[in-house]
Write a protein that holds these residues in place. Sequence first.
Motif, PDB file in Angstrom:
ATOM      1  N   ARG A  83     -47.525  -0.871 -35.210  1.00 24.70           N
ATOM      2  CA  ARG A  83     -47.554   0.409 -34.662  1.00 24.70           C
ATOM      3  C   ARG A  83     -46.209   0.892 -34.135  1.00 24.70           C
ATOM      4  NH1 ARG A  83     -51.882  -0.600 -36.027  1.00 24.70           N
ATOM      5  NH2 ARG A  83     -53.846  -1.022 -34.904  1.00 24.70           N
ATOM      6  N   TYR A  84     -46.228   2.264 -33.778  1.00 20.51           N
ATOM      7  CA  TYR A  84     -44.846   2.678 -33.155  1.00 20.51           C
ATOM      8  C   TYR A  84     -44.812   2.259 -31.881  1.00 20.51           C
ATOM      9  CZ  TYR A  84     -44.572   5.674 -37.379  1.00 20.51           C
ATOM     10  OH  TYR A  84     -44.502   6.418 -38.734  1.00 20.51           O
ATOM     11  N   LEU A  85     -43.599   2.127 -31.597  1.00 22.37           N
ATOM     12  CA  LEU A  85     -43.317   1.801 -29.898  1.00 22.37           C
ATOM     13  C   LEU A  85     -42.199   2.651 -29.441  1.00 22.37           C
ATOM     14  CD1 LEU A  85     -43.635  -0.056 -27.632  1.00 22.37           C
ATOM     15  CD2 LEU A  85     -41.503  -1.383 -28.631  1.00 22.37           C
ATOM     16  N   LYS A  86     -42.423   3.502 -28.585  1.00 24.44           N
ATOM     17  CA  LYS A  86     -41.489   4.476 -28.005  1.00 24.44           C
ATOM     18  C   LYS A  86     -40.220   3.778 -27.251  1.00 24.44           C
ATOM     19  CE  LYS A  86     -45.249   7.897 -26.850  1.00 24.44           C
ATOM     20  NZ  LYS A  86     -45.784   8.455 -25.846  1.00 24.44           N
ATOM     21  N   PRO A  87     -39.125   4.281 -27.160  1.00 24.68           N
ATOM     22  CA  PRO A  87     -38.234   3.421 -26.532  1.00 24.68           C
ATOM     23  C   PRO A  87     -38.497   3.211 -25.253  1.00 24.68           C
ATOM     24  CG  PRO A  87     -37.286   5.146 -27.629  1.00 24.68           C
ATOM     25  CD  PRO A  87     -38.620   5.379 -27.888  1.00 24.68           C
ATOM     26  N   GLU A  88     -38.992   3.999 -24.390  1.00 20.87           N
ATOM     27  CA  GLU A  88     -39.318   3.991 -23.096  1.00 20.87           C
ATOM     28  C   GLU A  88     -40.333   2.703 -22.870  1.00 20.87           C
ATOM     29  OE1 GLU A  88     -41.771   7.551 -24.263  1.00 20.87           O
ATOM     30  OE2 GLU A  88     -39.622   6.898 -24.526  1.00 20.87           O
ATOM     31  N   ASP A  89     -41.147   2.327 -23.884  1.00 26.94           N
ATOM     32  CA  ASP A  89     -42.227   1.324 -23.550  1.00 26.94           C
ATOM     33  C   ASP A  89     -41.588  -0.046 -24.170  1.00 26.94           C
ATOM     34  OD1 ASP A  89     -44.090   3.404 -22.629  1.00 26.94           O
ATOM     35  OD2 ASP A  89     -44.868   3.812 -24.814  1.00 26.94           O
ATOM     36  N   ALA A  90     -40.533  -0.052 -24.828  1.00 28.19           N
ATOM     37  CA  ALA A  90     -39.906  -1.436 -25.194  1.00 28.19           C
ATOM     38  C   ALA A  90     -39.556  -2.151 -24.235  1.00 28.19           C
ATOM     39  CB  ALA A  90     -38.605  -0.775 -26.408  1.00 28.19           C
ATOM     40  N   PRO A  91     -39.589  -3.554 -24.217  1.00 26.72           N
ATOM     41  CA  PRO A  91     -39.280  -4.355 -23.584  1.00 26.72           C
ATOM     42  C   PRO A  91     -37.620  -4.545 -23.412  1.00 26.72           C
ATOM     43  CG  PRO A  91     -40.459  -5.600 -25.177  1.00 26.72           C
ATOM     44  CD  PRO A  91     -40.480  -4.040 -25.366  1.00 26.72           C
ATOM     45  N   ARG A  92     -36.908  -4.800 -22.358  1.00 28.90           N
ATOM     46  CA  ARG A  92     -35.578  -4.827 -22.217  1.00 28.90           C
ATOM     47  C   ARG A  92     -34.923  -6.002 -23.113  1.00 28.90           C
ATOM     48  NH1 ARG A  92     -34.407  -3.938 -15.988  1.00 28.90           N
ATOM     49  NH2 ARG A  92     -35.840  -5.717 -16.116  1.00 28.90           N
ATOM     50  N   ASP A  93     -33.999  -5.965 -23.423  1.00 25.04           N
ATOM     51  CA  ASP A  93     -33.243  -7.245 -24.050  1.00 25.04           C
ATOM     52  C   ASP A  93     -32.734  -8.129 -22.997  1.00 25.04           C
ATOM     53  OD1 ASP A  93     -33.292  -5.787 -26.634  1.00 25.04           O
ATOM     54  OD2 ASP A  93     -30.742  -5.482 -26.601  1.00 25.04           O
ATOM     55  N   LEU A  94     -32.941  -9.489 -23.253  1.00 25.96           N
ATOM     56  CA  LEU A  94     -32.505 -10.331 -22.467  1.00 25.96           C
ATOM     57  C   LEU A  94     -30.871 -10.390 -22.493  1.00 25.96           C
ATOM     58  CD1 LEU A  94     -34.968 -13.395 -22.562  1.00 25.96           C
ATOM     59  CD2 LEU A  94     -34.835 -11.755 -20.807  1.00 25.96           C
ATOM     60  N   PRO A  95     -30.295 -10.788 -21.474  1.00 27.26           N
ATOM     61  CA  PRO A  95     -29.025 -11.005 -21.389  1.00 27.26           C
ATOM     62  C   PRO A  95     -28.564 -12.300 -22.239  1.00 27.26           C
ATOM     63  CG  PRO A  95     -29.791 -11.511 -19.237  1.00 27.26           C
ATOM     64  CD  PRO A  95     -30.773 -10.921 -19.866  1.00 27.26           C
ATOM     65  N   GLU A  96     -27.499 -12.240 -22.830  1.00 29.04           N
ATOM     66  CA  GLU A  96     -26.728 -13.454 -23.306  1.00 29.04           C
ATOM     67  C   GLU A  96     -26.456 -14.370 -22.249  1.00 29.04           C
ATOM     68  OE1 GLU A  96     -25.524 -13.888 -26.839  1.00 29.04           O
ATOM     69  OE2 GLU A  96     -26.214 -11.755 -27.555  1.00 29.04           O
ATOM     70  N   ALA A  97     -26.905 -15.739 -22.643  1.00 25.91           N
ATOM     71  CA  ALA A  97     -26.436 -16.708 -21.652  1.00 25.91           C
ATOM     72  C   ALA A  97     -25.185 -16.784 -21.526  1.00 25.91           C
ATOM     73  CB  ALA A  97     -27.318 -17.961 -22.224  1.00 25.91           C
ATOM     74  N   ARG A  98     -24.618 -17.035 -20.427  1.00 35.54           N
ATOM     75  CA  ARG A  98     -23.220 -17.248 -20.022  1.00 35.54           C
ATOM     76  C   ARG A  98     -23.047 -18.647 -20.377  1.00 35.54           C
ATOM     77  NH1 ARG A  98     -23.377 -13.816 -14.584  1.00 35.54           N
ATOM     78  NH2 ARG A  98     -25.402 -15.037 -14.447  1.00 35.54           N
ATOM     79  N   PRO A  99     -21.581 -19.099 -20.469  1.00 37.47           N
ATOM     80  CA  PRO A  99     -21.095 -20.522 -20.728  1.00 37.47           C
ATOM     81  C   PRO A  99     -21.857 -21.349 -19.347  1.00 37.47           C
ATOM     82  CG  PRO A  99     -19.506 -19.142 -21.341  1.00 37.47           C
ATOM     83  CD  PRO A  99     -20.645 -18.166 -20.635  1.00 37.47           C
ATOM     84  N   GLY A 100     -22.494 -22.457 -19.948  1.00 36.48           N
ATOM     85  CA  GLY A 100     -22.881 -23.344 -18.926  1.00 36.48           C
ATOM     86  C   GLY A 100     -24.294 -23.033 -18.388  1.00 36.48           C
ATOM     87  N   GLU A 101     -24.842 -21.619 -18.686  1.00 38.77           N
ATOM     88  CA  GLU A 101     -26.041 -21.241 -18.132  1.00 38.77           C
ATOM     89  C   GLU A 101     -27.032 -21.604 -19.093  1.00 38.77           C
ATOM     90  OE1 GLU A 101     -26.844 -16.851 -17.911  1.00 38.77           O
ATOM     91  OE2 GLU A 101     -26.785 -17.261 -15.619  1.00 38.77           O
ATOM     92  N   GLU A 102     -28.282 -22.084 -18.745  1.00 36.90           N
ATOM     93  CA  GLU A 102     -29.434 -22.238 -19.374  1.00 36.90           C
ATOM     94  C   GLU A 102     -30.149 -21.213 -19.624  1.00 36.90           C
ATOM     95  OE1 GLU A 102     -31.270 -26.203 -19.235  1.00 36.90           O
ATOM     96  OE2 GLU A 102     -29.503 -26.930 -18.415  1.00 36.90           O
ATOM     97  N   VAL A 103     -31.028 -21.120 -20.800  1.00 36.03           N
ATOM     98  CA  VAL A 103     -31.857 -19.657 -20.880  1.00 36.03           C
ATOM     99  C   VAL A 103     -33.272 -20.469 -20.440  1.00 36.03           C
ATOM    100  CG1 VAL A 103     -33.252 -18.631 -22.697  1.00 36.03           C
ATOM    101  CG2 VAL A 103     -30.678 -19.168 -22.954  1.00 36.03           C
ATOM    102  N   LEU A 104     -34.093 -19.566 -19.652  1.00 34.68           N
ATOM    103  CA  LEU A 104     -35.316 -20.011 -19.274  1.00 34.68           C
ATOM    104  C   LEU A 104     -36.105 -20.427 -20.480  1.00 34.68           C
ATOM    105  CD1 LEU A 104     -36.464 -17.045 -16.831  1.00 34.68           C
ATOM    106  CD2 LEU A 104     -35.794 -19.537 -16.314  1.00 34.68           C
ATOM    107  N   PRO A 105     -36.859 -21.732 -20.418  1.00 32.49           N
ATOM    108  CA  PRO A 105     -38.036 -22.004 -21.344  1.00 32.49           C
ATOM    109  C   PRO A 105     -39.006 -20.864 -21.546  1.00 32.49           C
ATOM    110  CG  PRO A 105     -37.700 -23.551 -19.609  1.00 32.49           C
ATOM    111  CD  PRO A 105     -36.814 -22.374 -19.041  1.00 32.49           C
ATOM    112  N   PRO A 106     -39.161 -20.654 -22.843  1.00 38.64           N
ATOM    113  CA  PRO A 106     -40.223 -19.405 -23.234  1.00 38.64           C
ATOM    114  C   PRO A 106     -41.624 -19.747 -22.367  1.00 38.64           C
ATOM    115  CG  PRO A 106     -39.308 -20.527 -25.234  1.00 38.64           C
ATOM    116  CD  PRO A 106     -38.872 -21.391 -24.273  1.00 38.64           C
ATOM    117  N   GLU A 107     -41.782 -20.730 -22.175  1.00 40.27           N
ATOM    118  CA  GLU A 107     -43.247 -20.601 -21.308  1.00 40.27           C
ATOM    119  C   GLU A 107     -43.022 -20.151 -19.891  1.00 40.27           C
ATOM    120  OE1 GLU A 107     -41.861 -23.469 -22.812  1.00 40.27           O
ATOM    121  OE2 GLU A 107     -43.191 -23.564 -24.657  1.00 40.27           O
ATOM    122  N   LEU A 108     -42.086 -20.331 -19.190  1.00 40.22           N
ATOM    123  CA  LEU A 108     -41.859 -19.851 -17.994  1.00 40.22           C
ATOM    124  C   LEU A 108     -41.450 -18.411 -18.078  1.00 40.22           C
ATOM    125  CD1 LEU A 108     -40.981 -20.382 -14.940  1.00 40.22           C
ATOM    126  CD2 LEU A 108     -38.751 -21.286 -15.530  1.00 40.22           C
ATOM    127  N   ALA A 109     -40.452 -17.891 -18.882  1.00 35.52           N
ATOM    128  CA  ALA A 109     -40.282 -16.554 -19.146  1.00 35.52           C
ATOM    129  C   ALA A 109     -41.580 -15.832 -19.252  1.00 35.52           C
ATOM    130  CB  ALA A 109     -39.185 -16.503 -20.289  1.00 35.52           C
TER     131      ALA A 109
END
Length: 141
Positions: A106-132
């Motif tokens: 399907r087409y997806l309009k830019p305004e309907d697209a989910p935002r990119d997640l920020p890159e993890a900073r050094p020492g910062e853990e990414v949320l587990p996928p289930e929690l996100a």
Amino acid sequence: MALHILKLCVGCESVEDLALWQQERAAELPGGLPRHVTRMWPKRADEVLDGGSIYWIIKGNVLVRQRILRLDPVEGTDGINRCALVFDPALIRTEPAPRRPFQGWRYLKPEDAPRDLPEARPGEEVLPPELAEALAEFGWR
């Protein structure tokens, strides 16, 4: 203005599965770039090629996107012409966004697209996928 494509990532359990699947097939593909071959050529190809991405739905949630670099004509073994969506190999994680299954893409309009997640900073853990995913269900951004 860019237009995106939304597609189910059938057979993948996670973003890591998608990355591994694409890496394993890179040597077989022209230019080593990941691609997805589809029966239908996008009617709005110019908009898709103007900075569009494919947003992959994995296990019921949009979790990642890849920039679409080009569309290549491909002839199947049955002689039918198809379209290869050729992607940038970089996988960009997005905020999880629930989506129901559907056939094809399907087409997806830019305004309907989910935002990119920020890159993890050094020492910062990414949320587990289930929690996100759970937080996305509650509308957390």
